[in-house]
Scaffold this active site. Sequence first.
Site, PDB file in Angstrom:
ATOM      1  N   ASN A   1       0.864  -1.179   0.000  1.00  0.00           N
ATOM      2  CA  ASN A   1       0.000   0.000   0.000  1.00  0.00           C
ATOM      3  C   ASN A   1       0.901   1.230   0.000  1.00  0.00           C
ATOM      4  O   ASN A   1       1.498   1.550   1.021  1.00  0.00           O
ATOM      5  CB  ASN A   1      -0.895  -0.041   1.252  1.00  0.00           C
TER       6      ASN A   1
ATOM      7  N   SER B   1       3.537  -1.773  10.481  1.00  0.00           N
ATOM      8  CA  SER B   1       4.988  -1.894  10.714  1.00  0.00           C
ATOM      9  C   SER B   1       5.547  -3.275  10.369  1.00  0.00           C
ATOM     10  O   SER B   1       6.498  -3.733  10.996  1.00  0.00           O
ATOM     11  CB  SER B   1       5.338  -1.511  12.158  1.00  0.00           C
TER      12      SER B   1
ATOM     13  N   GLU C   1      -6.584   5.221   7.867  1.00  0.00           N
ATOM     14  CA  GLU C   1      -6.298   6.611   7.490  1.00  0.00           C
ATOM     15  C   GLU C   1      -7.482   7.231   6.762  1.00  0.00           C
ATOM     16  O   GLU C   1      -7.715   8.431   6.861  1.00  0.00           O
ATOM     17  CB  GLU C   1      -5.007   6.656   6.657  1.00  0.00           C
TER      18      GLU C   1
ATOM     19  N   GLU D   1      -5.266  -4.408  11.085  1.00  0.00           N
ATOM     20  CA  GLU D   1      -4.215  -3.407  11.230  1.00  0.00           C
ATOM     21  C   GLU D   1      -4.447  -2.597  12.499  1.00  0.00           C
ATOM     22  O   GLU D   1      -5.253  -1.643  12.500  1.00  0.00           O
ATOM     23  CB  GLU D   1      -4.216  -2.453  10.032  1.00  0.00           C
TER      24      GLU D   1
ATOM     25  N   LYS E   1       0.066   4.296  -0.261  1.00  0.00           N
ATOM     26  CA  LYS E   1      -0.555   5.502   0.305  1.00  0.00           C
ATOM     27  C   LYS E   1      -0.304   6.698  -0.629  1.00  0.00           C
ATOM     28  O   LYS E   1      -0.249   6.517  -1.845  1.00  0.00           O
ATOM     29  CB  LYS E   1      -0.045   5.735   1.729  1.00  0.00           C
TER      30      LYS E   1
ATOM     31  N   HIS F   1      -9.418   1.626   5.164  1.00  0.00           N
ATOM     32  CA  HIS F   1      -8.125   1.812   5.834  1.00  0.00           C
ATOM     33  C   HIS F   1      -8.299   2.834   6.962  1.00  0.00           C
ATOM     34  O   HIS F   1      -9.050   3.798   6.832  1.00  0.00           O
ATOM     35  CB  HIS F   1      -7.079   2.292   4.815  1.00  0.00           C
TER      36      HIS F   1
ATOM     37  N   GLY G   1       2.913   2.527  10.867  1.00  0.00           N
ATOM     38  CA  GLY G   1       3.947   3.552  10.703  1.00  0.00           C
ATOM     39  C   GLY G   1       4.695   3.906  11.975  1.00  0.00           C
ATOM     40  O   GLY G   1       5.405   4.913  12.020  1.00  0.00           O
TER      41      GLY G   1
HETATM   42  P1  PGA Z   1       3.010   0.518   7.580  1.00  0.00           P
HETATM   43  O1  PGA Z   1       1.524   0.750   7.022  1.00  0.00           O
HETATM   44  O2  PGA Z   1       3.490  -0.789   7.018  1.00  0.00           O
HETATM   45  O3  PGA Z   1       3.808   1.696   7.045  1.00  0.00           O
HETATM   46  O4  PGA Z   1       2.925   0.514   9.066  1.00  0.00           O
HETATM   47  C1  PGA Z   1       0.649  -0.335   6.866  1.00  0.00           C
HETATM   48  C2  PGA Z   1      -0.677   0.157   6.381  1.00  0.00           C
HETATM   49  O5  PGA Z   1      -1.141   1.213   6.822  1.00  0.00           O
HETATM   50  O6  PGA Z   1      -1.316  -0.501   5.538  1.00  0.00           O
END
Ligand code: PGA
Length: 250
Positions: A14, A210, A100, A168, A16, A98, A174
């Site tokens: 992903n 992460s 976000e 998640e 983003k 997601h 992140g």
């Molecule tokens: P990350 O993000 O691997 O940077 O923690 C995962 C995600 O939000 O899908």
Amino acid sequence: MVKSSRTRPLLVGNWKMNGLRASEAEISALAEGLGGAQADVWLCPPVTLLSHFIGVFKDAPLSWGAQDCHAQESGAHTGDVSAEMLADIGAVSVIVGHSERRRDHAETNAIVRSKLSAVQRAGMVAIVCIGETLEERERGDVIPVLEKQLRESLPEDVDGSKTVLAYEPVWAIGTGKVPSSGEIVEVHGFLRDRLDARGIGGVPVLYGGSLGPGNADWLLRLDHVDGGLIGSASLKASSFLGVIRACQQG
Ligand code: PGA
């Protein structure tokens, strides 16, 4: 190891809001490194790059997805992109819900549910994300929060063959923090039971947050973990290949 009926792990990158046309070099390097991969690899770049990448890398062993879509097929929704438009350019999956999007765009479970239906109506796979916040975790509410998100985000008539679930934890995205192996196995086991109870036991359950080359080795081997949703570690071919190679060892 206890896994779903999938024979190979599923790894979804992903990107983003990252990536420009120059990022094509990363995809070339990724595609080159994928020979002999023991995982299915899907990539969700920003929508600006999706059509171009699908065309340029049509022979690469990769599947392409989007990060979001509108719930309606067409209409007066300035700036939005429908599931049908994404299918039209060759996307085969779309991430919905997601954290976000839930945070930045106030997406509720009901909105996520209608987007999921739109994705499946357009013939694509919906990768639906759920996960608890740190506050919810500290209150001891992980399972009830996930149970509600799962129940409300999946429509009654969900097509299990076109659904992927991603757990998640919001606080792990992140941050470099991940739950313990015991915590992940407990949550994934719970989700697996809920999916079985709905008659869609074949739905893969991915872990996200992460996940990178430094921890993929143990994370992807956990019971009930059918693969991963990978953010920052998917941006560079070297780190994404590090995750992919973790599926090859032993
Ligand atoms: P990350 O993000 O691997 O940077 O923690 C995962 C995600 O939000 O899908």
